[in-house]
Design an enzyme around this catalytic site. Structure first.
Site, short mmCIF file in Angstrom:
data_model
loop_
_atom_site.label_atom_id
_atom_site.label_comp_id
_atom_site.label_asym_id
_atom_site.label_seq_id
_atom_site.Cartn_x
_atom_site.Cartn_y
_atom_site.Cartn_z
N HIS A 311 20.50 2.97 -5.79
CA HIS A 311 21.20 4.11 -5.79
C HIS A 311 22.09 4.22 -4.66
CE1 HIS A 311 21.90 8.48 -5.64
NE2 HIS A 311 21.55 8.39 -7.21
N ASP A 369 17.43 6.80 -14.11
CA ASP A 369 17.84 6.59 -15.43
C ASP A 369 16.86 5.83 -16.07
OD1 ASP A 369 20.85 6.93 -14.07
OD2 ASP A 369 20.33 7.83 -15.84
C1 SDX Z 1 23.16 7.66 -11.30
O1 SDX Z 1 25.33 9.20 -7.20
C2 SDX Z 1 24.52 9.76 -7.83
O2 SDX Z 1 24.11 10.66 -7.32
C3 SDX Z 1 24.45 9.27 -9.26
C4 SDX Z 1 23.21 9.80 -10.05
C5 SDX Z 1 23.42 11.37 -10.25
O3 SDX Z 1 22.40 11.75 -10.42
O4 SDX Z 1 24.61 11.71 -10.31
O5 SDX Z 1 21.85 9.56 -9.35
C6 SDX Z 1 23.07 9.27 -11.42
O6 SDX Z 1 24.31 7.36 -11.47
C7 SDX Z 1 22.08 6.72 -11.01
C8 SDX Z 1 22.58 5.39 -10.92
C9 SDX Z 1 22.25 4.58 -12.26
N1 SDX Z 1 23.11 3.47 -12.25
C10 SDX Z 1 22.20 2.38 -12.45
O7 SDX Z 1 21.13 2.30 -12.64
C11 SDX Z 1 23.10 1.00 -12.45
C12 SDX Z 1 22.44 -0.10 -11.62
N2 SDX Z 1 22.69 0.35 -10.38
C13 SDX Z 1 23.68 -0.24 -9.60
O8 SDX Z 1 24.92 -0.40 -10.38
C14 SDX Z 1 23.83 0.43 -8.41
O9 SDX Z 1 22.65 0.35 -7.73
C15 SDX Z 1 24.73 1.56 -8.03
C16 SDX Z 1 25.83 1.90 -8.80
C17 SDX Z 1 23.80 2.68 -8.55
C18 SDX Z 1 24.76 1.89 -6.49
O10 SDX Z 1 25.63 0.87 -5.96
P1 SDX Z 1 26.23 0.78 -4.50
O11 SDX Z 1 25.50 2.10 -3.64
O12 SDX Z 1 27.62 0.73 -4.40
O13 SDX Z 1 25.30 -0.48 -3.98
P2 SDX Z 1 26.04 -1.67 -4.30
O14 SDX Z 1 26.42 -2.02 -5.59
O15 SDX Z 1 26.79 -2.17 -2.99
O16 SDX Z 1 24.76 -2.76 -4.09
C19 SDX Z 1 24.11 -2.99 -2.91
C20 SDX Z 1 23.51 -4.48 -3.17
C21 SDX Z 1 24.48 -5.51 -3.64
O17 SDX Z 1 24.26 -6.60 -3.30
P3 SDX Z 1 24.93 -7.32 -2.07
O18 SDX Z 1 26.26 -7.30 -2.51
O19 SDX Z 1 24.56 -6.41 -0.76
O20 SDX Z 1 24.39 -8.58 -2.03
O21 SDX Z 1 22.30 -3.92 -3.97
C22 SDX Z 1 22.62 -4.90 -5.19
C23 SDX Z 1 24.14 -5.27 -5.11
O22 SDX Z 1 24.42 -6.40 -5.87
N3 SDX Z 1 22.25 -3.98 -6.28
C24 SDX Z 1 21.46 -4.67 -7.48
C25 SDX Z 1 21.40 -3.38 -8.06
N4 SDX Z 1 22.01 -2.24 -7.46
C26 SDX Z 1 22.44 -2.81 -6.47
N5 SDX Z 1 21.08 -5.73 -7.78
C27 SDX Z 1 20.71 -5.79 -8.96
N6 SDX Z 1 20.32 -4.73 -9.70
C28 SDX Z 1 20.81 -3.80 -9.41
N7 SDX Z 1 20.46 -2.44 -10.11
#
Ligand code: SDX
Length: 434
Positions: A311, A369
């Site tokens: 998140h 989720d």
């Molecule tokens: C919702 O914003 C909100 O409040 C949203 C929400 C709401 O109520 O409105 O809470 C609802 O959207 C919840 C989130 C649902 N999405 C998912 O579950 C999809 C999987 N999650 C990821 O796509 C990700 O965690 C996000 C999009 C939710 C957050 O991404 P960020 O904050 O942009 O973080 P990032 O992508 O920069 O990740 C940081 C690191 C990265 O690694 P590095 O590049 O630093 O090496 O963590 C890794 C990412 O690759 N990472 C993951 C991961 N999520 C982040 N690696 C594996 N699996 C994951 N799920």
């Protein structure tokens, strides 16, 4: 909305021999903000913050999240207490008005919502234009956007009475429109709302009743779904809420703004994650295949991510995920589903991921989720309806945030700038000389 920001000193920035003083403000909870509104005019510099990881786009008094502590407050009240003790419409009133309603206010509000649940008969024609296998979110974007073609008497955003009617219409009609999208996708007739049912019972009946027999709502399941809706109602300036605010900042009508929010929520990184998370659990299938997927999630060259994990704000357990896990248990028990293989895979995946160095270091925890898909599937909803249910609940947050923005005298049309790194200025070259 009157500003509640308190002066908290200034920040001095120096660059290229020039010094700039910027005011700092504090709020009720959370980080202070540096006011950059005059920064460009005083420095000829832009701030640069793609994804807005360090940017507060507005002042808001609706929802507060502490990502490190895993805290979520709606108008100051913890989400756990509201999920346990309140109802969807009571929390809707809280988000819209800032206080829980007394008995008279609740009766008036619930009565108004109930009387707006029907849709214009001609709105049904929009469904017939879609293929039966259209994704229900595609139908939601189209039909909700079309509402502004029907309700011209509540699109003047400068009239507080029209704003209130539009807000009530939006909240009241979303369950009807969502249920119609579901019925259309399975080829069953639309079911009219019943005024003697509460909000969530009405929605379940519109989804699952058929003309051929009486339908009675299971109160345990309706209560669990009502709780799930409360968890999804608002969440500060997430992508879809920011979309609604940006659309609304141009003066667009509320129905068009909500349609924009629905489109943004659909993405798998946002509200589409509940559908993606369930599809992922089904692809994993059995606990012994979990390590392979954990390795894929950690592989920089593999776009696969663990859906339902991570998140932008929560670097601790999403408080909603804990309530959702409990609701999941209640629903599976109420339905006598003992060893749901998906639930077993989910719990084992959570256990393994939370003990894995990669997830610990990046502070990736289950989010709302992760368990919602299993619960909604057990309640009888098909996977492609999961994000529709998220949109149904989040409509209250979108409307509350949109209203707050319209009523904020300091708000202006949202118009971010950029840093341009394209071709330097040059003249046109005729084709013969290229
Ligand atoms: C919702 O914003 C909100 O409040 C949203 C929400 C709401 O109520 O409105 O809470 C609802 O959207 C919840 C989130 C649902 N999405 C998912 O579950 C999809 C999987 N999650 C990821 O796509 C990700 O965690 C996000 C999009 C939710 C957050 O991404 P960020 O904050 O942009 O973080 P990032 O992508 O920069 O990740 C940081 C690191 C990265 O690694 P590095 O590049 O630093 O090496 O963590 C890794 C990412 O690759 N990472 C993951 C991961 N999520 C982040 N690696 C594996 N699996 C994951 N799920």
């Amino acid at each position: 909305m009157e500003s509640n920001m308190k002066t908290a000193g200034t920040m001095t920035l120096s660059y290229d021999g020039k010094t700039t003083e910027l005011p700092v403000f504090s709020g009720t909870h959370g980080p202070k903000v540096v006011d950059f509104r005059k920064f460009y005019s005083e420095t000829d510099l832009f701030t640069f913050d793609p994804g807005f990881t360090s940017t507060a786009s507005c002042e808001s008094q609706i929802t507060f999240i502490d990502g490190d502590e895993g805290i979520l407050l709606y108008r100051g009240i913890p989400i756990e207490q509201l999920a346990e003790k309140s109802t969807f419409l009571e929390v809707a009133y809280l988000l819209l008005h800032g206080e829980l309603p007394n008995a008279d206010q609740a009766e008036a509000f619930n009565g108004s919502i109930t009387r707006h649940t029907m849709v214009h008969e001609q709105l049904k024609n929009f469904y017939n234009g879609f293929r039966r296998d259209a994704h229900p979110m595609a139908i939601m974007v189209g039909v909700v956007g079309a509402l502004s073609a029907f309700y011209h008497d509540s699109t003047d955003i400068n009239d507080p009475i029209q704003r209130r009617i539009a807000s009530h219409r939006m909240i009241a009609k979303m369950p009807t429109i969502a249920a119609m999208a579901y019925k259309y996708s399975i080829g069953q007739p639309f079911v009219f709302p019943h005024n003697d049912l509460d909000y969530t019972e009405n929605f379940m009946r519109m989804c699952f009743a058929v003309p051929a027999e009486e339908y009675s709502v299971n109160p345990i399941l309706a209560d669990a779904l009502d709780k799930i809706f409360i968890l999804h109602m608002d969440h500060e300036q997430n992508a879809s809420t920011s979309t609604v605010r940006l659309a609304g900042s141009s003066g667009a009508n509320p129905f068009a703004c909500i349609a924009a929010g629905i489109a943004s929520l659909w993405g798998p990184a946002h509200g589409g994650a509940n559908e993606a998370a369930l599809n992922m659990l089904e692809e994993i299938g059995t606990p012994d295949r979990i390590p392979h997927f954990i390795d894929r999630a950690k592989d920089k060259n593999d776009p696969f991510r663990l859906m339902g994990f991570g998140h932008r704000v929560y670097k601790n357990y999403d408080p909603r995920a804990k309530v959702m896990q409990k609701a999941c248990h209640e629903v599976l028990n109420a339905l006598g589903i003992k060893d749901d293989p998906l639930f077993e895979v989910a719990r084992e995946l959570e256990r393994i991921a939370l003990s894995d160095g990669y997830f610990i270091e990046k502070k990736l925890y289950p989010n709302i989720d992760f368990y919602s898909g299993i619960t909604l599937k057990a309640l009888g909803f098909p996977t492609d309806m999961f994000t529709v249910l998220f949109a149904l609940a989040r409509t209250v947050g979108w409307i509350a945030q949109w209203s707050e923005m319209v009523e904020d005298d300091s708000q202006k049309i949202g118009r971010p700038r950029q840093i341009y790194t394209g071709a330097a200025a040059r003249d046109y070259v005729s084709i013969g000389k290229r």
